[in-house]
Design a protein around this motif. Structure first.
Motif, PDB file in Angstrom:
ATOM      1  N   THR A  92      41.417  35.723  33.185  1.00 35.04           N
ATOM      2  CA  THR A  92      41.093  36.110  34.544  1.00 35.04           C
ATOM      3  C   THR A  92      40.153  36.986  33.803  1.00 35.04           C
ATOM      4  N   SER A  93      40.107  37.797  35.539  1.00 35.39           N
ATOM      5  CA  SER A  93      38.590  38.860  34.841  1.00 35.39           C
ATOM      6  C   SER A  93      39.142  39.393  36.685  1.00 35.39           C
ATOM      7  N   VAL A  94      39.357  40.650  36.284  1.00 33.40           N
ATOM      8  CA  VAL A  94      38.911  41.405  37.634  1.00 33.40           C
ATOM      9  C   VAL A  94      37.566  41.869  37.471  1.00 33.40           C
ATOM     10  N   GLU A  95      37.707  41.544  39.306  1.00 28.63           N
ATOM     11  CA  GLU A  95      36.729  42.198  40.144  1.00 28.63           C
ATOM     12  C   GLU A  95      36.848  43.161  41.083  1.00 28.63           C
ATOM     13  N   LEU A  96      35.490  44.091  40.759  1.00 26.64           N
ATOM     14  CA  LEU A  96      35.383  45.464  41.202  1.00 26.64           C
ATOM     15  C   LEU A  96      34.519  45.099  42.286  1.00 26.64           C
TER      16      LEU A  96
END
Length: 283
Positions: A52-56
């Protein structure tokens, strides 16, 4: 099936650039993608992990979304707010979501370019009040590839699970199981740990729904996202890396799941309870 994976999750932050530097130390990774949306008044910084990805997402300049982020955060360093699920056919998913009462908003197409690479996607938000304070989106990537910067030693490689707090497990099970088609993997109450745990699986990631038995949340309280556990290849390497970088961490200890070891992150976590985990414990 509405979704086959969690595309990414979103942490709201006051400043995406500064937060990416801070959280990058925790993850042991460089930021893989950034883009600025002048119309929304936001900047996004993303880390691409194995599953998955982490978006800030932070405010930048003027814009309605940026203004809303400032309102939500107040003086908090961050807030874990959003789950974005992947789908292969956004239009078919929108139709199914409508039939299931998920109250989908209109489909929006977007694109952005970073370091000469363009990515395009389409998305919509599910407005079903069953999700409480959790913002749930469906997304289909239509163009572009994710270029991943090689991580450091002891870096996060994937997300093991995301924790969601609830005071009404049956309501949550209806939302994520019956409506979103996530696979229910476990439903167990552990009096020793003072909680009921409901695990949903999407691809190889777990959404861990927790009802605490101390009555701290009532059935009328809205569900909310709480924390994240990342997997690393070697927790000892991660402990050394973070300590040298000035990140405060706990000692490595035995995890609740057999064969795992965990370590708590006590600084640089953007206010999000964060664990690092490996699978090198005794079974």
């Amino acid at each position: 099936m509405l979704t086959n994976a969690l595309d990414h999750f979103v942490i709201l932050v006051p400043d995406a650039e500064a937060a990416a530097d801070k959280y990058g130390l925790v993850l042991g990774r460089e930021c893989d993608w950034k883009h600025h949306n002048p119309a929304d008044g936001t900047t996004t910084a993303a880390f691409f992990l194995g599953n998955t990805s982490v978006e800030l997402l932070g405010p930048s300049g003027d814009g309605p979304v940026g203004a809303r982020i400032r309102e939500i955060l107040g003086d908090k360093p961050g807030a874990l707010t959003t789950l974005v699920f992947n789908t292969d056919d956004i239009h078919e998913t929108h139709y199914t979501a409508s039939r299931r009462g998920l109250l989908p908003e209109e489909i929006i197409g977007q694109s952005a370019t970073y370091n000469g690479l363009t990515r395009s996607w389409s998305r919509f938000r599910c407005g079903d009040p069953l999700f409480g304070d959790v913002k749930v989106f469906m997304l289909s990537n239509t163009e572009g590839v994710k270029v991943v910067i090689p991580p450091r030693a002891g870096a996060a490689t994937r997300v093991d699970h995301i924790v969601l707090n609830t005071g009404h497990p049956e309501r949550t099970m209806a939302a994520y199981g019956a409506k979103l088609d996530l696979r229910l993997a476990l439903d167990r109450t552990n009096e020793k740990w003072g909680a009921r745990f409901v695990f949903f699986r999407t691809h190889d990631l777990t959404i861990e729904v927790v009802q605490r038995l101390d009555g701290s949340m009532s059935a009328d309280d809205k569900d909310h996202l709480w924390g994240v556990t990342y997997e690393v290849n070697d927790l000892d390497d991660a402990h050394t890396r973070l300590t040298v970088a000035g990140v405060q961490v706990s000692e490595v200890r035995k995890g609740r799941k057999a064969g795992t070891r965990v370590m708590s992150v006590k600084s640089h976590d953007l206010g999000i309870p964060t664990l690092l985990l490996d699978n090198k414990g005794e079974r």
